[in-house]
Write a protein that holds these residues in place. Structure first.
Motif, PDB file in Angstrom:
ATOM      1  N   SER A 418       0.827  -1.210   0.000  1.00 40.50           N
ATOM      2  CA  SER A 418       0.000   0.000   0.000  1.00 40.50           C
ATOM      3  C   SER A 418       0.856   1.252   0.000  1.00 40.50           C
ATOM      4  CB  SER A 418      -0.927   0.001   1.222  1.00 40.50           C
ATOM      5  OG  SER A 418      -0.175  -0.161   2.407  1.00 40.50           O
ATOM      6  N   PHE A 419       1.998   1.202   0.660  1.00 41.46           N
ATOM      7  CA  PHE A 419       2.865   2.388   0.716  1.00 41.46           C
ATOM      8  C   PHE A 419       3.774   2.442  -0.518  1.00 41.46           C
ATOM      9  CE2 PHE A 419       2.926   1.328   5.528  1.00 41.46           C
ATOM     10  CZ  PHE A 419       1.611   1.709   5.647  1.00 41.46           C
ATOM     11  N   LEU A 420       4.405   1.305  -0.801  1.00 37.63           N
ATOM     12  CA  LEU A 420       5.433   1.274  -1.847  1.00 37.63           C
ATOM     13  C   LEU A 420       4.870   1.658  -3.213  1.00 37.63           C
ATOM     14  CD1 LEU A 420       8.345   0.554  -2.574  1.00 37.63           C
ATOM     15  CD2 LEU A 420       7.679  -1.848  -2.649  1.00 37.63           C
ATOM     16  N   CYS A 421       3.753   1.056  -3.571  1.00 34.39           N
ATOM     17  CA  CYS A 421       3.233   1.252  -4.933  1.00 34.39           C
ATOM     18  C   CYS A 421       2.588   2.620  -5.103  1.00 34.39           C
ATOM     19  CB  CYS A 421       2.217   0.168  -5.269  1.00 34.39           C
ATOM     20  SG  CYS A 421       2.890  -1.484  -5.089  1.00 34.39           S
ATOM     21  N   SER A 422       2.115   3.222  -4.034  1.00 33.38           N
ATOM     22  CA  SER A 422       1.437   4.506  -4.187  1.00 33.38           C
ATOM     23  C   SER A 422       2.351   5.664  -3.833  1.00 33.38           C
ATOM     24  CB  SER A 422       0.160   4.551  -3.350  1.00 33.38           C
ATOM     25  OG  SER A 422       0.439   4.390  -1.970  1.00 33.38           O
ATOM     26  N   LEU A 459      -5.191  -2.608  -2.247  1.00 27.44           N
ATOM     27  CA  LEU A 459      -6.126  -3.141  -3.231  1.00 27.44           C
ATOM     28  C   LEU A 459      -6.037  -2.398  -4.547  1.00 27.44           C
ATOM     29  CD1 LEU A 459      -8.909  -3.487  -0.589  1.00 27.44           C
ATOM     30  CD2 LEU A 459      -7.668  -5.354  -1.681  1.00 27.44           C
ATOM     31  N   ARG A 460      -4.947  -1.632  -4.691  1.00 26.75           N
ATOM     32  CA  ARG A 460      -4.771  -0.910  -5.947  1.00 26.75           C
ATOM     33  C   ARG A 460      -3.388  -1.174  -6.533  1.00 26.75           C
ATOM     34  NH1 ARG A 460      -4.879   4.727  -5.997  1.00 26.75           N
ATOM     35  NH2 ARG A 460      -3.686   4.639  -4.056  1.00 26.75           N
ATOM     36  N   HIS A 589      -8.272  -7.439  -4.794  1.00 24.79           N
ATOM     37  CA  HIS A 589      -7.806  -6.200  -5.401  1.00 24.79           C
ATOM     38  C   HIS A 589      -9.074  -5.513  -5.882  1.00 24.79           C
ATOM     39  CE1 HIS A 589      -5.963  -3.504  -8.394  1.00 24.79           C
ATOM     40  NE2 HIS A 589      -4.786  -3.752  -7.827  1.00 24.79           N
ATOM     41  N   SER A 590      -8.995  -4.239  -6.093  1.00 21.37           N
ATOM     42  CA  SER A 590     -10.094  -3.567  -6.777  1.00 21.37           C
ATOM     43  C   SER A 590     -10.406  -4.309  -8.065  1.00 21.37           C
ATOM     44  CB  SER A 590      -9.683  -2.131  -7.098  1.00 21.37           C
ATOM     45  OG  SER A 590     -10.512  -1.602  -8.113  1.00 21.37           O
ATOM     46  N   PRO A 591     -11.676  -4.350  -8.448  1.00 20.53           N
ATOM     47  CA  PRO A 591     -11.982  -4.983  -9.739  1.00 20.53           C
ATOM     48  C   PRO A 591     -11.432  -4.192 -10.926  1.00 20.53           C
ATOM     49  CG  PRO A 591     -13.952  -3.997  -8.776  1.00 20.53           C
ATOM     50  CD  PRO A 591     -12.880  -3.901  -7.733  1.00 20.53           C
ATOM     51  N   VAL A 592     -10.902  -3.021 -10.631  1.00 18.18           N
ATOM     52  CA  VAL A 592     -10.320  -2.178 -11.686  1.00 18.18           C
ATOM     53  C   VAL A 592      -8.799  -2.353 -11.693  1.00 18.18           C
ATOM     54  CG1 VAL A 592      -9.932   0.212 -12.426  1.00 18.18           C
ATOM     55  CG2 VAL A 592     -12.173  -0.482 -11.530  1.00 18.18           C
TER      56      VAL A 592
ATOM     57  N   ARG B 460      -0.137   7.521 -17.609  1.00 19.62           N
ATOM     58  CA  ARG B 460      -0.606   6.511 -16.653  1.00 19.62           C
ATOM     59  C   ARG B 460      -1.658   7.092 -15.715  1.00 19.62           C
ATOM     60  NH1 ARG B 460       2.943   4.241 -12.927  1.00 19.62           N
ATOM     61  NH2 ARG B 460       3.819   6.319 -12.648  1.00 19.62           N
ATOM     62  N   ASP B 461      -1.983   8.358 -15.863  1.00 17.84           N
ATOM     63  CA  ASP B 461      -2.803   9.025 -14.848  1.00 17.84           C
ATOM     64  C   ASP B 461      -4.163   8.369 -14.630  1.00 17.84           C
ATOM     65  OD1 ASP B 461      -4.428  11.078 -16.924  1.00 17.84           O
ATOM     66  OD2 ASP B 461      -2.339  10.735 -17.457  1.00 17.84           O
ATOM     67  N   VAL B 462      -4.827   7.953 -15.723  1.00 18.04           N
ATOM     68  CA  VAL B 462      -6.145   7.326 -15.526  1.00 18.04           C
ATOM     69  C   VAL B 462      -5.973   6.019 -14.759  1.00 18.04           C
ATOM     70  CG1 VAL B 462      -8.258   6.562 -16.640  1.00 18.04           C
ATOM     71  CG2 VAL B 462      -6.905   8.380 -17.691  1.00 18.04           C
ATOM     72  N   SER B 463      -4.948   5.265 -15.103  1.00 22.36           N
ATOM     73  CA  SER B 463      -4.719   4.000 -14.397  1.00 22.36           C
ATOM     74  C   SER B 463      -4.378   4.237 -12.926  1.00 22.36           C
ATOM     75  CB  SER B 463      -3.598   3.200 -15.078  1.00 22.36           C
ATOM     76  OG  SER B 463      -2.335   3.799 -14.876  1.00 22.36           O
ATOM     77  N   LEU B 464      -3.749   5.361 -12.629  1.00 23.44           N
ATOM     78  CA  LEU B 464      -3.339   5.624 -11.251  1.00 23.44           C
ATOM     79  C   LEU B 464      -4.511   6.038 -10.369  1.00 23.44           C
ATOM     80  CD1 LEU B 464       0.030   7.517 -11.855  1.00 23.44           C
ATOM     81  CD2 LEU B 464      -0.278   5.182 -11.063  1.00 23.44           C
ATOM     82  N   LEU B 465      -5.558   6.550 -10.975  1.00 21.11           N
ATOM     83  CA  LEU B 465      -6.709   7.016 -10.193  1.00 21.11           C
ATOM     84  C   LEU B 465      -7.929   6.120 -10.355  1.00 21.11           C
ATOM     85  CD1 LEU B 465      -6.493  10.861 -10.946  1.00 21.11           C
ATOM     86  CD2 LEU B 465      -5.509   9.609  -9.012  1.00 21.11           C
ATOM     87  N   GLY B 466      -7.928   5.307 -11.399  1.00 21.39           N
ATOM     88  CA  GLY B 466      -9.150   4.610 -11.785  1.00 21.39           C
ATOM     89  C   GLY B 466      -9.687   3.640 -10.744  1.00 21.39           C
TER      90      GLY B 466
END
Lengths: 650, 650
Positions: A418-422, A459-460, A589-592, B460-466
């Motif tokens: 959650s921290f690393l990827c965001s 989850l993202r 994970h999010s379904p997105v 990548r912005d849409v993927s980062l927020l989607g």
């Protein structure tokens, strides 16, 4: 576990109105809150006591005396706003809010349970002013609140608590400079300077140096005091009169109030590591701590001629059935007693890094103060020269790895997913754009454990990395596959690899029919009616439960463990799905943006039904969280069954 | 534009070997590099002169004298490593690398062109040691390189240049503390303290205060000097003997070397804003600057009895045809001369915020030192009390907005999409988890402009927020729709909204048949053979070009402008696609995680072909970048035609 006792709000009312010296009263109230926080954490099975206890005297001073919040109420626009940026100390804050009548006893005893109290602060809980738990955001948010108050002509101060280790996060310095630029005199930061971060002394991780000088250089009015001395706290707050933001460095003891949890003792007993940062004490330690707190409180009550403490029996918890009930969570106190590498992917990860280090002299392991949780403490001990500790500073962690890679080393970067990827997303992008190779260990990924709450539930992560051109995202399902994934990442690819890791064990031993093949998964359960993909020990267990339940109902669900989340061998996939009309993906994970979307890209024209974590992840036990998101085996069986119109076919 | 002249490498060799006092020689070399950087930026049509010129004397001192790199070569493991963290100053560095024979003249003259020199540093260019341009990562990366050198027993120092405004990024402080903890005495940071950030004085944006005291408090050996005085630079580097990292605060003048670009003069002439940070000078300014540099160099050559400067005529540039050729890029010097709000979505955005402020007293606008580029300078001037400048500190920007939102205000947060969505991703998540409402203005999104290079291209912005549960991502296509999108974000939704904005104008006026409806798009071109979705002025123009070309070939391509990138009205969509077998999505985003994936989720079982930006985005002119990614109108017509087997059908 024996039955639990808790101090009811009426007892706090009695002490608050008793004719006592202010300092004595505050001391009593603080210890009573410590006791309730201890009980709440014990009931929860996890939580952060060390930090709750070090900050407790400051929090008690603020909410019982210094701030107007208790008087004005938590909805008043002119109220003082207090919150903790570190968030670990929230069991202590919950105990104070309970003492003030803001949180009822039943809810205090539902810490880390669905509909109870989140493991880290969440504004959905009464009295909580800011979501935190992702470290280093609080001063920025506090300065936003302070700026807003000034802009809106509202009264009230803003007081933000931070940890000392937390000050390793660079965002704090952004906020310090900005608050000084705006001369936000209605903002005060209290540093809970307990000298210990997750399980080691701050000076050993990354020293803060002369913190007073630092904060002064950033333009703040600074004071220091003993954070357990109410007189000194009072004097410090009284001194904050300058027309700029104020910082109080409150020197405290981590675990304060319970002798064996106090850090000077605990560090000595722990051979240099502190074990009470996270996790509930076992029964013996709990009983000892509880008795010590009760004794201390009772002696003072007696000395001041007050009636003895009237404890209330906590009702027994109704524990619902659940496949993952009782799964241990992370934290030094919660480490599994024996190594079960066949079940723990996290443990296998740490071991695989040790093996990799033997074979490859370029491997360097980086950590951001989560060495125990990320299972790289073993690497640190075995290869101190190849271990880099950066402290709580994920951006620096990742960019430093970029520099190491530019020198031809192979950095393995570790933090919670959650921290690393965001938080370090742009730094990961920047590194990837240099064409070097880095391995990212993304720990604690997925919905489970669900106790810490949404700041820690990742989850993202797949969506955050998936659009990078040269990043493979993979999640192994068992210990052996984890070792294979590490070997793949270090030896078999020219791409960057993010290894998504579950922190808990799988409730079942999952045997894989074949070794890891790039872009391919393997079937764990046969069935001719539909095909479901899943990944990681948590969701594969639930998918298998679903398949087993469906089998009883005469429905054959083939379950495929798919460790590759953004890379698929198209030929393999086409052959795999050919016999099936119905395809499902089950993901924590999010379904997105995760495996479901990857498969849809690979399978134009094939409908793929994705069951992921919709909305915000629930905080609760593993079973609660899975159930509420419809991702436990029974729910999945029902959902898949309904999608296949099993009833109609029957 | 008149023909350009450039100083060839032989001239630098002549001066480097001339019998001159070191300081005179360095001064000459630096000004000769300034001249070549000026020519390169003029040819490019954009680039950063102010910063290139302020840093130039330091860079010349380092690469012509202090460091061993020129001697050992850029592949030697023991070489000194120099790079700039800010990256804006790379035209100056390119000029030095050209002078050293590392970059040939032809390539120097292909700044910001496909296969030429990236607008921000990229390791693909000879002599470039680190990718930068996303500010504040360089010290971390430098300490990684320094740690790697020490670990590997390699010689050579690491010198990292930073801006002064850049020190507002919190990551720097993470790196400072970490480098001190590791006692990296082979690391030196030079702060190019030119007192001006993008277009305003640092002290007006966010003051750095006593920078020396700050750096000392972080445990570094610190020196200050005049960054244009080679004797002082030499003495400062000689003083760096302590066993810890070193920082040199080099006091410089932004635009140094060209009288009217030097910041004391330029700020006065610009009424408080500095116009030479970004963008190429117009012909008159270029001629003036060029003549001044030539005169200064010539006078010194003459004074020291050296032959006059032998300039080389730069070959004319072959400019290929392209639909977006010549589109102006951002930068104060490049602002369109008249407001063309019908074509510029960015301008309309700024105006819409002004309108919103009139209607809604809660609207507060936040900026991270990109007020001009993000078109919120007008808001700042009109509503200084409702404008928050946080400096170059995206994480603080977003978390502060979170605090404002918790006070009931409606923050509108602005930065480039590439920075905002990635660097502050966890902060955006944290805010969203509080259920407040914030508008994120994601500027400079997409492939175009392609000149600045991959650190600035946001794909990548849409993927980062989607995957955020309560975030709507939308991109308007024209000025009117931009105003509608702002109104929607501020007035018509309970969700957070990220508004993705292209910086350039559309090459055509795109008229929309209807006003903005949530989840729905509108058809811009009719056709019965296939359906293509696109968004934003850049890609819709190209999609329309493709449709027009296909129409000539007898193929009817319906083009739908779809402003909603992660929300779709399912009923509308089903009806829209029903008549078509072939669906296409054209996006200036990675093919992973944007509209294509959204539509696939909405249309189970329908194949959707996505043409997005595969791999790393190309640096070059708009036309070059679109063409190389197959996203220009002609390429799209060919790709869609091939997919529809137009030839076979014909």
């Amino acid at each position: 576990m024996a039955q639990l006792n808790v101090i009811p709000p009426a007892e706090f009312d009695r002490i608050r109105s008793a004719d006592l010296d202010s300092n004595v009263r505050l001391g009593l109230l603080a210890d009573m809150c410590r006791l309730n926080a201890l009980v709440a954490v014990k009931r929860a099975g996890s939580g952060h006591l060390g930090s709750s206890f070090s900050a407790m005297d400051v929090v008690a001073f603020l909410l019982f005396e210094e701030l107007n919040t208790a008087e004005l109420g938590f909805d008043h626009p002119d109220r003082d706003v207090y919150f903790s940026s570190k968030g670990h100390d929230v069991p202590g804050l919950y105990a104070v809010l309970h003492a003030l009548g803001v949180i009822p006893t039943e809810r205090l005893l539902r810490l880390r349970r669905l509909g109870g109290l989140d493991g880290h602060p969440d504004v959905g809980v009464p009295g909580i002013e800011a979501n935190s738990g992702s470290l280093g955001m609080g001063v920025s948010k506090g300065r936003g609140i302070a700026w807003g108050k000034r802009f809106l002509g509202r009264g009230g101060r803003v007081v933000v608590m931070t940890g000392d280790g937390e000050l390793q996060e660079g965002q704090n310095y952004e906020a310090f400079q900005g608050a000084a630029q705006h001369a936000l005199s209605n903002l005060t930061v209290v540093v809970d300077a307990n000298d210990v971060q997750s399980d080691k002394p701050v000076r050993e991780i990354v020293d803060l140096g002369d913190l007073e000088a630092k904060l002064r250089a950033f333009g703040w009015q600074v004071a220091s005091c003993d954070g357990h001395d109410f007189e000194e706290l009072r004097a410090a707050f009284a001194s904050f009169r300058e027309d700029r933001p104020h910082a109080l460095i409150a020197h405290t003891i981590k675990g304060r109030g319970v002798s064996f949890m106090e850090h000077p003792v605990a560090l000595r007993e722990g051979g240099g590591t502190y074990r009470w940062h996270a996790g509930a004490p076992d029964d013996a330690a709990f009983e000892r701590a509880f008795a010590e707190l009760v004794r201390g409180i009772s002696e003072r009550l007696s000395a001041f001629d007050l009636d003895p403490l009237d404890l209330e029996l906590a009702p027994n918890e109704e524990v619902g059935p659940g496949s993952l009930e009782g799964e241990p969570e992370s934290g030094a106190g919660m480490r599994p007693k024996t190594r079960v590498t066949d079940e723990y992917v996290a443990e296998a990860y740490g071991e695989a890094l040790l093996e990799a280090a033997e074979r490859n002299p370029s491997v360097v392991v980086l950590d951001a103060d989560l060495a125990s949780d990320c299972r790289v403490r073993g690497f640190e001990l075995a290869h101190p020269d190849r271990f880099v500790e950066v402290g709580i500073a994920e951006q620096d962690l990742v960019s430093m790895a970029g520099g190491l890679a530019r020198q031809g080393l192979l950095p393995v970067v570790n933090s919670f997913a959650s921290f690393l990827c965001s938080r370090a997303n742009e730094q990961i992008y920047n590194n990837a754009s240099e064409g070097t190779r880095i391995v990212y260990g993304c720990h604690y990924a997925g919905l489970i454990p669900a106790g810490p709450g949404k700041s820690h539930q990742s989850l993202r992560d797949v969506s955050l990395l998936g659009a990078l051109p040269n990043m493979v995202v993979a999640q192994p399902v068992n210990a052996e596959q984890t070792r294979e994934a590490v070997r793949f990442a270090i030896e078999d690819t020219e791409e960057n690899v993010a290894i998504r890791l579950a922190i808990g064990p799988s409730p079942r031993r999952i045997e894989l029919p074949a070794s890891l093949e790039f872009g391919r998964g393997s079937a764990l359960h046969e069935g001719g009616d539909a095909l479901a993909f899943a990944y990681g020990p948590v969701m594969l267990h639930e998918a298998l439960l679903a398949a087993e339940e469906l089998a009883v109902r005469g429905v054959g669900l083939r379950v495929v463990a798919m460790p590759w989340l953004n890379r698929v061998d198209g030929e393999w996939l086409a052959e795999l799905v050919e016999p099936y009309d119905d395809l499902f993906v089950v993901e924590d994970h999010s379904p997105v943006g995760a495996l479901g979307d990857t498969l849809r890209r690979q399978l134009p024209g094939r409908p793929v039904t994705v069951y992921g974590v919709e909305g915000w992840p629930a905080c609760g036990t593993p079973a609660e969280a899975l159930r509420v998101h419809g991702l436990d085996g029974a729910s999945l069986a029902a959902r898949i069954g309904a999608a296949l119109r099993v009833e109609e076919r029957a």
